[in-house]
Scaffold this active site. Structure first.
Site, mmCIF file in Angstrom:
data_model
loop_
_atom_site.group_PDB
_atom_site.id
_atom_site.type_symbol
_atom_site.label_atom_id
_atom_site.label_comp_id
_atom_site.label_asym_id
_atom_site.label_seq_id
_atom_site.Cartn_x
_atom_site.Cartn_y
_atom_site.Cartn_z
ATOM 1 N N CYS A 119 62.278 26.825 40.590
ATOM 2 C CA CYS A 119 61.066 26.443 41.316
ATOM 3 C C CYS A 119 60.131 25.697 40.368
ATOM 4 O O CYS A 119 59.984 26.094 39.217
ATOM 5 C CB CYS A 119 60.424 27.740 41.786
ATOM 6 S SG CYS A 119 58.738 27.550 42.300
ATOM 7 N N SER A 160 63.757 23.078 47.595
ATOM 8 C CA SER A 160 62.822 21.956 47.719
ATOM 9 C C SER A 160 63.085 20.915 46.644
ATOM 10 O O SER A 160 62.240 20.075 46.356
ATOM 11 C CB SER A 160 61.382 22.430 47.563
ATOM 12 O OG SER A 160 61.118 23.517 48.373
ATOM 13 N N SER A 210 58.914 16.909 45.270
ATOM 14 C CA SER A 210 59.954 17.938 45.190
ATOM 15 C C SER A 210 59.378 19.100 44.381
ATOM 16 O O SER A 210 58.677 18.901 43.392
ATOM 17 C CB SER A 210 61.196 17.346 44.527
ATOM 18 O OG SER A 210 61.511 18.047 43.361
ATOM 19 N N SER A 235 70.712 53.559 36.144
ATOM 20 C CA SER A 235 70.225 54.000 34.835
ATOM 21 C C SER A 235 68.709 54.114 34.826
ATOM 22 O O SER A 235 68.157 55.088 34.320
ATOM 23 C CB SER A 235 70.639 53.001 33.755
ATOM 24 O OG SER A 235 71.944 53.232 33.370
ATOM 25 N N THR A 285 67.645 57.259 36.396
ATOM 26 C CA THR A 285 67.842 58.466 35.586
ATOM 27 C C THR A 285 66.794 58.536 34.466
ATOM 28 O O THR A 285 66.295 59.610 34.157
ATOM 29 C CB THR A 285 69.262 58.553 34.981
ATOM 30 O OG1 THR A 285 69.510 57.365 34.255
ATOM 31 C CG2 THR A 285 70.321 58.733 36.028
ATOM 32 N N GLY A 293 56.039 30.664 43.320
ATOM 33 C CA GLY A 293 56.256 30.022 42.029
ATOM 34 C C GLY A 293 57.035 30.760 40.959
ATOM 35 O O GLY A 293 57.192 30.221 39.868
ATOM 36 N N THR A 306 56.961 24.747 41.579
ATOM 37 C CA THR A 306 55.671 24.764 42.285
ATOM 38 C C THR A 306 54.482 24.891 41.316
ATOM 39 O O THR A 306 53.467 24.216 41.477
ATOM 40 C CB THR A 306 55.645 25.935 43.292
ATOM 41 O OG1 THR A 306 56.632 25.660 44.278
ATOM 42 C CG2 THR A 306 54.295 26.084 43.963
HETATM 43 P P1 5GP Z 1 65.141 33.329 41.611
HETATM 44 O O1 5GP Z 1 65.778 34.629 41.985
HETATM 45 O O2 5GP Z 1 66.152 32.246 41.433
HETATM 46 O O3 5GP Z 1 64.190 33.443 40.465
HETATM 47 O O4 5GP Z 1 64.225 32.920 42.858
HETATM 48 C C1 5GP Z 1 64.763 32.705 44.130
HETATM 49 C C2 5GP Z 1 63.669 32.268 45.058
HETATM 50 O O5 5GP Z 1 63.076 31.033 44.630
HETATM 51 C C3 5GP Z 1 64.133 31.957 46.466
HETATM 52 O O6 5GP Z 1 64.405 33.105 47.244
HETATM 53 C C4 5GP Z 1 62.987 31.125 47.004
HETATM 54 O O7 5GP Z 1 61.910 31.899 47.466
HETATM 55 C C5 5GP Z 1 62.507 30.388 45.754
HETATM 56 N N1 5GP Z 1 62.965 28.986 45.778
HETATM 57 C C6 5GP Z 1 64.213 28.519 46.002
HETATM 58 N N2 5GP Z 1 64.251 27.168 45.907
HETATM 59 C C7 5GP Z 1 62.992 26.795 45.619
HETATM 60 C C8 5GP Z 1 62.388 25.507 45.419
HETATM 61 O O8 5GP Z 1 63.017 24.455 45.425
HETATM 62 N N3 5GP Z 1 61.049 25.515 45.182
HETATM 63 C C9 5GP Z 1 60.315 26.668 45.154
HETATM 64 N N4 5GP Z 1 59.010 26.567 44.954
HETATM 65 N N5 5GP Z 1 60.862 27.887 45.305
HETATM 66 C C10 5GP Z 1 62.182 27.933 45.540
#
Ligand code: 5GP
Length: 287
Positions: A128, A212, A230, A256, A259, A123, A130
């Protein structure tokens, strides 16, 4: 009766790294390359352990070409066809596919079942949803601290996946004990990302969406299955040009950090880390 865990759990924004006495004279002295031998497969890894997320917008062949030049790797998304692969690849980059976890007990179970590297994060991702759709999640900094402790006790490794918004967050994830840090949003909006540059109210933007999200589900399976909601959103991010600049920004930030806390190698950052809890991590007058 449900149990309430009242222990304090923290996110990247809740802490800063405390500076420590350092004998390092220059940022150039810091070695960001790490070498690991994995517990179960005995395979070895050497590189700068920042990974581009396996999302179809950022986990592209074009991204992999640039990342490789900096000794970092890209988790190529799974929607390329065999033909695409034949056109691109001679060797097979790592493919990462596993559900994420956030608790020490799950990490231990997976490592004892044969996994080498566990992805941590439920999450925290930039696209995301979730936590709002399901109410499930775990603040990422605490998840990394707790999962790294369990993994390292068994000589396993973890990836902190999601929630980094700036180079400082990447440093905090390594400081918390992550062996690898996976980034989606921070690598979005670049030339090397999939999709066209769109003009929106005089501004150049690119589309970025969760794997998702409705956008991804419609694109890859034609619809959102009825039994699931979704759990991702779709956003337009400002076009940021070539990813090279972002890479240098992240690596410069990490050097950085090292260091400031006196770590000659990125691998030492965890041992040199003391987090202090803060109520505000930066001055926001101009943001
Ligand atoms: P960010 O670096 O953008 O904060 O997080 C990337 C991560 O978000 C991804 O590697 C994956 O684990 C998660 N993620 C990507 N798409 C979705 C999504 O549609 N739903 C959820 N719950 N997680 C996602």
């Amino acid at each position: 009766m449900p149990r309430v865990d009242a222990g304090l759990k923290l996110d990247f924004k809740d802490v800063l790294l405390r500076p420590k006495r350092s004998s390092l004279k220059s940022r150039a002295e810091v070695d960001l390359k790490c070498s690991y031998t994995f517990r179960n497969s005995k395979q070895t890894y050497s590189g700068i352990p920042v990974i581009v997320s396996n999302m179809d917008t950022v986990g592209t062949f074009e991204m992999a070409v640039v990342m490789t030049q900096h000794a970092m790797f890209t988790a190529i998304h799974k929607h390329y066809t065999l033909e695409d692969w034949k056109l691109f690849a001679t060797n097979h980059p790592e493919c990462l596919e596993a559900g994420n976890v956030v608790t020490g007990e799950m990490v231990e179970e997976l490592i004892l079942s044969g996994a080498d590297i566990i992805k941590v994060g439920i999450g925290p991702g930039s696209v995301c949803t979730t936590r709002t759709k399901t109410g499930v999640g775990y603040p990422q900094l605490s998840a990394v601290i707790e999962c790294a402790d369990s993994a390292h006790g068994l000589k396993g490794h973890i990836i902190s996946d999601g929630g980094c918004t700036c180079p400082g967050d990447v440093a905090k994830a390594f400081g918390a004990g992550a062996d690898f840090v996976m980034l989606g949003g921070m690598f979005s909006g670049h030339t090397e990302c999939a999709g066209e540059v769109i003009e929106r109210n005089g501004q150049k933007v690119k589309l970025f969406y969760g794997m998702s999200s409705e956008t991804a589900m419609k694109k890859h399976s034609g619809q959102v299955a009825e039994y699931r909601a979704s759990e991702g959103k779709t956003v337009e991010v400002p076009f940021k040009g070539d990813v090279e600049n972002t890479i240098l920004d992240i690596l410069g930030g990490l050097r950085s950090t090292c260091t400031y806390v006196g770590a000659a190698r990125l691998k030492e950052l965890n041992r040199r880390t003391t987090f202090i809890r803060v109520t505000q991590q930066h001055n926001s007058i101009f943001s």
